[in-house]
Design a protein around this motif. Structure first.
Motif, PDB file in Angstrom:
ATOM      1  N   PHE A 157       0.807  -1.211   0.000  1.00 53.08           N
ATOM      2  CA  PHE A 157       0.000   0.000   0.000  1.00 53.08           C
ATOM      3  C   PHE A 157       0.850   1.276   0.000  1.00 53.08           C
ATOM      4  O   PHE A 157       0.346   2.352  -0.308  1.00 53.08           O
ATOM      5  N   LEU A 158       2.135   1.159   0.294  1.00 53.77           N
ATOM      6  CA  LEU A 158       2.998   2.334   0.289  1.00 53.77           C
ATOM      7  C   LEU A 158       3.683   2.570  -1.042  1.00 53.77           C
ATOM      8  O   LEU A 158       3.653   3.677  -1.587  1.00 53.77           O
ATOM      9  N   ASN A 160       3.142   0.654  -3.847  1.00 51.23           N
ATOM     10  CA  ASN A 160       2.252   0.268  -4.947  1.00 51.23           C
ATOM     11  C   ASN A 160       2.932  -0.670  -5.945  1.00 51.23           C
ATOM     12  O   ASN A 160       2.605  -0.666  -7.131  1.00 51.23           O
ATOM     13  N   ASN A 189      -3.003  -3.006   6.547  1.00 49.49           N
ATOM     14  CA  ASN A 189      -2.627  -2.888   5.129  1.00 49.49           C
ATOM     15  C   ASN A 189      -1.505  -3.863   4.814  1.00 49.49           C
ATOM     16  O   ASN A 189      -0.715  -4.233   5.700  1.00 49.49           O
ATOM     17  N   ASP A 204       5.657   8.097  -3.979  1.00 52.04           N
ATOM     18  CA  ASP A 204       4.655   9.047  -3.492  1.00 52.04           C
ATOM     19  C   ASP A 204       4.431   8.769  -2.005  1.00 52.04           C
ATOM     20  O   ASP A 204       4.326   7.609  -1.605  1.00 52.04           O
ATOM     21  N   THR A 206       1.833  10.059  -0.216  1.00 52.40           N
ATOM     22  CA  THR A 206       0.445  10.350   0.156  1.00 52.40           C
ATOM     23  C   THR A 206      -0.154   9.247   1.017  1.00 52.40           C
ATOM     24  O   THR A 206      -0.740   9.506   2.079  1.00 52.40           O
ATOM     25  N   ALA A 207      -0.011   7.994   0.595  1.00 51.94           N
ATOM     26  CA  ALA A 207      -0.579   6.865   1.342  1.00 51.94           C
ATOM     27  C   ALA A 207       0.093   6.716   2.698  1.00 51.94           C
ATOM     28  O   ALA A 207      -0.567   6.409   3.700  1.00 51.94           O
ATOM     29  N   LEU A 208       1.390   6.936   2.754  1.00 56.03           N
ATOM     30  CA  LEU A 208       2.140   6.830   4.003  1.00 56.03           C
ATOM     31  C   LEU A 208       1.663   7.887   4.998  1.00 56.03           C
ATOM     32  O   LEU A 208       1.390   7.583   6.170  1.00 56.03           O
ATOM     33  N   LYS A 210      -1.167   9.551   5.007  1.00 52.22           N
ATOM     34  CA  LYS A 210      -2.564   9.319   5.381  1.00 52.22           C
ATOM     35  C   LYS A 210      -2.648   8.226   6.441  1.00 52.22           C
ATOM     36  O   LYS A 210      -3.408   8.337   7.410  1.00 52.22           O
ATOM     37  N   PHE A 211      -1.868   7.158   6.266  1.00 50.24           N
ATOM     38  CA  PHE A 211      -1.860   6.063   7.221  1.00 50.24           C
ATOM     39  C   PHE A 211      -1.426   6.556   8.600  1.00 50.24           C
ATOM     40  O   PHE A 211      -2.057   6.249   9.619  1.00 50.24           O
ATOM     41  N   ASP A 214      -4.141   8.626  10.140  1.00 54.04           N
ATOM     42  CA  ASP A 214      -5.261   7.808  10.606  1.00 54.04           C
ATOM     43  C   ASP A 214      -4.938   7.086  11.910  1.00 54.04           C
ATOM     44  O   ASP A 214      -5.810   6.877  12.752  1.00 54.04           O
TER      45      ASP A 214
END
Length: 218
Positions: A157-158, A160, A189, A204, A206-208, A210-211, A214
């Motif tokens: 998920f980080l 991709n 994840n 990227d 972004t996912a890191l 956001k995680f 959260d």
């Protein structure tokens, strides 16, 4: 003098675009198609650097003027001096990030090349724990969670990318305003088993981010 301005994930993006463009130069004979590929590669690189100076921009845009394998290699080498390092951390800092872990096992910090680090990640197989450290909003943030090997390849998920992954499950510290005292929520994840591989792939954050938001709440 140009100061370092390229983060690890941005450099990975540049390398990815350089490889794609080099392949196009080797296989595409239509000049218009090749120019389109060059424009696309240059645009994606520039988009990843919204705050660059004019001189920095000129350095990045050189990718649109090169054609041979040697030139691509030289282009990437020319950017290496401008890689920014992940904040160098000490064992004491890591232990402070995870105060509840009395016998925290940390990676060999002296062996790390911080230029090629987006996040620090390591596992403690004895406790099935995975630890992740990231520099966010001017401070180090640590996330710990359960590490469950799945013995298969899947999409991380980080980064991709299709790699050997484990299920990383962390308990969120943020709670809704009306949550009960025993409120519990875990976020899981698939994450690369090997954080070095993930750091080489990630393009990227972004996912890191956001995680981490959260889980930690900021």
């Amino acid at each position: 003098m140009v100061k370092p301005f390229i983060r690890n994930h941005q450099y990975n993006l540049i390398k990815k675009q350089a490889v794609m463009l080099q392949n196009a130069c080797n296989t595409v004979s239509d000049r218009k198609v090749l120019e389109s590929v060059k424009y696309s590669a240059q645009s994606k690189i520039v988009e990843a650097f919204p705050d660059v100076t004019e001189l920095q921009l000129q350095m990045l845009e050189k990718i649109s003027t090169i054609n041979t394998a040697g030139e691509f290699q030289q282009y990437l080498l020319s950017l290496e001096p401008y890689l920014t390092e992940f904040v160098e951390v000490t064992e004491k800092q890591l232990k402070k990030l995870f105060p509840k872990i009395k016998k925290l096992k940390v990676p060999d910090l002296a062996a790390i090349d911080y230029r090629y680090v987006t996040y620090l990640g390591w596992t403690d197989i004895a406790t099935n724990k995975l630890f992740l450290v990231y520099y966010l909003n001017g401070q180090l943030v640590g996330v710990e969670g359960r590490y469950t090997p799945v013995n298969k390849k899947s999409i991380c998920f980080l980064c991709n990318r299709h790699e050997e992954v484990a299920l990383f499950s962390a308990i969120t510290k943020s709670k809704p305003a009306n949550a009960s005292p025993d409120y519990y929520k875990a976020i899981g994840n698939y994450l690369c088993v090997n954080s070095d591989t993930c750091n080489k792939n990630i393009t990227d954050v972004t996912a890191l981010e956001k995680f981490i938001h959260d889980v930690v709440g900021y």
